[in-house]
Scaffold this active site. Sequence first.
Site, PDB file in Angstrom:
ATOM      1  N   CYS A 240       0.828  -1.206   0.000  1.00  0.00           N
ATOM      2  CA  CYS A 240       0.000   0.000   0.000  1.00  0.00           C
ATOM      3  C   CYS A 240       0.870   1.268   0.000  1.00  0.00           C
ATOM      4  O   CYS A 240       1.512   1.540  -0.997  1.00  0.00           O
ATOM      5  CB  CYS A 240      -0.996  -0.027   1.163  1.00  0.00           C
ATOM      6  SG  CYS A 240      -2.430   1.045   0.905  1.00  0.00           S
ATOM      7  N   GLY A 284      -6.006   6.245  -1.273  1.00  0.00           N
ATOM      8  CA  GLY A 284      -6.508   7.349  -2.072  1.00  0.00           C
ATOM      9  C   GLY A 284      -5.530   7.807  -3.136  1.00  0.00           C
ATOM     10  O   GLY A 284      -5.830   8.735  -3.899  1.00  0.00           O
ATOM     11  N   HIS A 325      -4.028  -5.186  -0.001  1.00  0.00           N
ATOM     12  CA  HIS A 325      -3.635  -5.722   1.305  1.00  0.00           C
ATOM     13  C   HIS A 325      -3.677  -7.248   1.273  1.00  0.00           C
ATOM     14  O   HIS A 325      -4.727  -7.852   1.505  1.00  0.00           O
ATOM     15  CB  HIS A 325      -4.565  -5.195   2.403  1.00  0.00           C
ATOM     16  CG  HIS A 325      -4.316  -3.766   2.750  1.00  0.00           C
ATOM     17  ND1 HIS A 325      -3.515  -3.386   3.799  1.00  0.00           N
ATOM     18  CD2 HIS A 325      -4.744  -2.623   2.176  1.00  0.00           C
ATOM     19  CE1 HIS A 325      -3.468  -2.059   3.862  1.00  0.00           C
ATOM     20  NE2 HIS A 325      -4.206  -1.574   2.880  1.00  0.00           N
ATOM     21  N   GLU A 327      -2.607  -9.378   3.346  1.00  0.00           N
ATOM     22  CA  GLU A 327      -2.875 -10.001   4.652  1.00  0.00           C
ATOM     23  C   GLU A 327      -4.369 -10.186   4.902  1.00  0.00           C
ATOM     24  O   GLU A 327      -4.778 -10.986   5.751  1.00  0.00           O
ATOM     25  CB  GLU A 327      -2.261  -9.173   5.776  1.00  0.00           C
ATOM     26  CG  GLU A 327      -2.980  -7.898   6.131  1.00  0.00           C
ATOM     27  CD  GLU A 327      -2.776  -6.758   5.141  1.00  0.00           C
ATOM     28  OE1 GLU A 327      -3.450  -5.725   5.264  1.00  0.00           O
ATOM     29  OE2 GLU A 327      -1.919  -6.920   4.223  1.00  0.00           O
TER      30      GLU A 327
END
Length: 356
Positions: A240, A284, A325, A327
């Site tokens: 990210c 974003g 993500h 995870e």
Amino acid sequence: MDAYLVFEDGETFSGQWIGSPKETLGEVVFTTGMTGYQEVMTDPSYAGQIVTFTYPLIGNYGTVMGESESDAPTCTGVVVSELFGGGENGLAVWLDRHGVPGLSGVDTRAVVRKIRSQGAMRGMFSSNPRPTVTGWPDPLSAEWVDSVSVRTPVFHPAKVSDASHIVLIDFGYKRSILQSLIEGGCQVTVVPWFWPPQKIESLDPDGLLFSNGPGDPKAMLPWVSGWVPLVQKIPTLGICLGHQILALAFGADTQRLPFGHRGSNHPVKELATEEVWMTSQNHGYAVCSDSLDLAVWELTHSHVNDGSVEGLAHRQYPIFTAQFHPEAHPGPEDAAGLFQRFIDRVNAAKEVKVYG
């Protein structure tokens, strides 16, 4: 008690206070997940943001011990259409306990339409439909990362003493990232984002993980060049914000998305296999695809809906990244398997270092 979500352009949406009623400012964003509201509110990547839930009923399973991604909610506030459930483990009580304000009874469909049509926008909670704002939060500031990062290193041992050692550079990491590494057999040291590379290297890491986090990735530009010599020689994974930071460090650019990707149902294609994974996302900003030097980077993953960059692999150095993500693994094991790919790469490099 009546309260209002007031956008920076003056448009107002009415509701009722929940949680801890107080005026607050933030970027108004929306997330499309049908479950996982506790994980969303405690995800440090939401620091500085007022989170609007598109699912109409929030709070129906209360709050659950062990499900939080950090010690407390990190978002600025929450907006829901309908709040369900009460009692000691209810969402409203939990928010109040942590001093987080929220609004219920809001026309969240209208809020989302506004953001989707007009783009990302700031707003505030107030008991006054025409409040006075003296200054808006600046996303291009390191304060957001600094507010959610650890201040001193934290070591998490593995079950075996010779396990690979991962240094997790904390821009606002989620606990499930740490847990994924530990479950993969690693020992992990979480270090503050502001630690100089020389101190990180002194920990003798076998691998590095640049975590997720809040704010504009360009807030990290003053520091990115310092990390380059480190990641050139140590296997590195960026997730990210960490993905965006590593791209910036090697000359790429980032841009603000019109309204971001936030939810647990974002389709991402792995280009090598043409498999589509349904992923969890919260960001974003994105890496600009036309800024990538394809002699330096291989594009590994892309977003099916808008074609934005979702994963990269460096062609020379042991670096790969994911915008989503892994995870969270809402879809196939392949998405969560990125951690195993990283750990396998770390273990292989460690074996070479030890045995030559």
